[in-house]
Design an enzyme around this catalytic site. Sequence first.
Site, PDB file in Angstrom:
ATOM      1  N   GLY A 178      36.172  40.489  39.885  1.00  0.00           N
ATOM      2  CA  GLY A 178      37.524  40.529  39.557  1.00  0.00           C
ATOM      3  C   GLY A 178      38.395  40.478  40.940  1.00  0.00           C
ATOM      4  N   LYS A 198      32.374  36.296  30.602  1.00  0.00           N
ATOM      5  CA  LYS A 198      33.035  37.893  29.726  1.00  0.00           C
ATOM      6  C   LYS A 198      34.038  37.172  28.605  1.00  0.00           C
ATOM      7  CE  LYS A 198      33.586  39.728  34.022  1.00  0.00           C
ATOM      8  NZ  LYS A 198      33.761  40.168  35.279  1.00  0.00           N
ATOM      9  N   GLU A 223      26.453  45.048  40.936  1.00  0.00           N
ATOM     10  CA  GLU A 223      28.063  44.414  41.410  1.00  0.00           C
ATOM     11  C   GLU A 223      29.115  45.532  41.602  1.00  0.00           C
ATOM     12  OE1 GLU A 223      28.236  40.996  38.491  1.00  0.00           O
ATOM     13  OE2 GLU A 223      28.405  42.203  37.129  1.00  0.00           O
ATOM     14  N   HIS A 263      26.508  45.405  32.319  1.00  0.00           N
ATOM     15  CA  HIS A 263      27.785  45.058  32.719  1.00  0.00           C
ATOM     16  C   HIS A 263      28.362  46.310  33.082  1.00  0.00           C
ATOM     17  CE1 HIS A 263      31.246  43.283  34.612  1.00  0.00           C
ATOM     18  NE2 HIS A 263      30.529  41.937  35.190  1.00  0.00           N
ATOM     19  N   SER A 302      33.388  38.582  43.035  1.00  0.00           N
ATOM     20  CA  SER A 302      34.173  37.684  44.008  1.00  0.00           C
ATOM     21  C   SER A 302      33.061  36.806  44.476  1.00  0.00           C
ATOM     22  CB  SER A 302      35.322  39.156  44.190  1.00  0.00           C
ATOM     23  OG  SER A 302      35.460  39.505  43.701  1.00  0.00           O
ATOM     24  N   ASN A 335      28.713  34.204  34.085  1.00  0.00           N
ATOM     25  CA  ASN A 335      29.489  35.137  32.861  1.00  0.00           C
ATOM     26  C   ASN A 335      31.041  35.329  32.626  1.00  0.00           C
ATOM     27  OD1 ASN A 335      30.176  37.707  30.678  1.00  0.00           O
ATOM     28  ND2 ASN A 335      29.643  39.226  32.447  1.00  0.00           N
ATOM     29  N   GLU A 363      31.147  46.609  33.332  1.00  0.00           N
ATOM     30  CA  GLU A 363      32.593  47.112  31.850  1.00  0.00           C
ATOM     31  C   GLU A 363      32.172  46.868  30.350  1.00  0.00           C
ATOM     32  OE1 GLU A 363      33.635  42.545  32.372  1.00  0.00           O
ATOM     33  OE2 GLU A 363      34.548  42.820  34.539  1.00  0.00           O
TER      34      GLU A 363
END
Length: 249
Positions: free
Chosen positions: A173, A11, A167, A95, A212, A9, A97
């Site tokens: 991250g 992003k 996730e 996701h 991560s 991904n 985010e």
Amino acid sequence: MRPIIIAGNWKMNGTIAETETLLQGLLEAGAPSSNATMIVCPPFTALYRASQLLEGSHIALGAQDMSQHEKGAYTGEVSAEMLLTVSVRYVILGHSERRQYHAESDQLVNAKAKAALSAGLIPIICIGETLTEREEGRTEEVVAGQLEGSLAGLTADQLKKSILAYEPVWAIGTGKTATPDMAQAVHKFLRSRLAGIDKEAATLIPILYGGSVKPGNAGDLLGQPDIDGALVGGASLKAADFCGIVNAV
Ligand code: 13P
């Protein structure tokens, strides 16, 4: 046997020039030694160029989001049909985010999943708890709610075509990875909840871990019985790291 899937991904990273460099690096590294399926998910603006570079290769193309609508007055949105025209086969949905910065609900993710599947795209549906939710001991409650809300009303056939990604938000991250045991416990729990919806689908749906994932921790994570692959953020932006994860399968 479930397929092993390693998806990158990207992003909001990847100009056309950066996309060319990264994909050339991945292509030069050659097909993985394992039978893992490799997917890259560049931003929308790079998909067409990526589709040209990846044509006939071992790397499949995914998008990071799509609209739940077919077409029309939805400024800024991209439809499933548009993605299909640039050889996209997978689409990441829900996701964290998107959930966090664009207030995407399970209901919306569910509508997008139905639209993706009807169009012939394979959704990679993301779920995961925040640090607060984990510390409050609510991980299972949260992920079960997201799972059931996001998959509501899918037919058994549609479920069997879907991919799930766990996730944990606190691992994205941050450099903090769930330990293989922690991740396996949630994956096993998710599979048991899937079995409550459809027993056969539960055995077939790949559940990817994300948060991560790096070449150094991928082997232990992927060695867990209910972890069927990885959804990789930062480490998918470097060809050597992404290939390192693929080769850890
Ligand atoms: P990182 O691998 O950078 O933690 O990101 C994970 C992720 O969000 C993949 O979708």
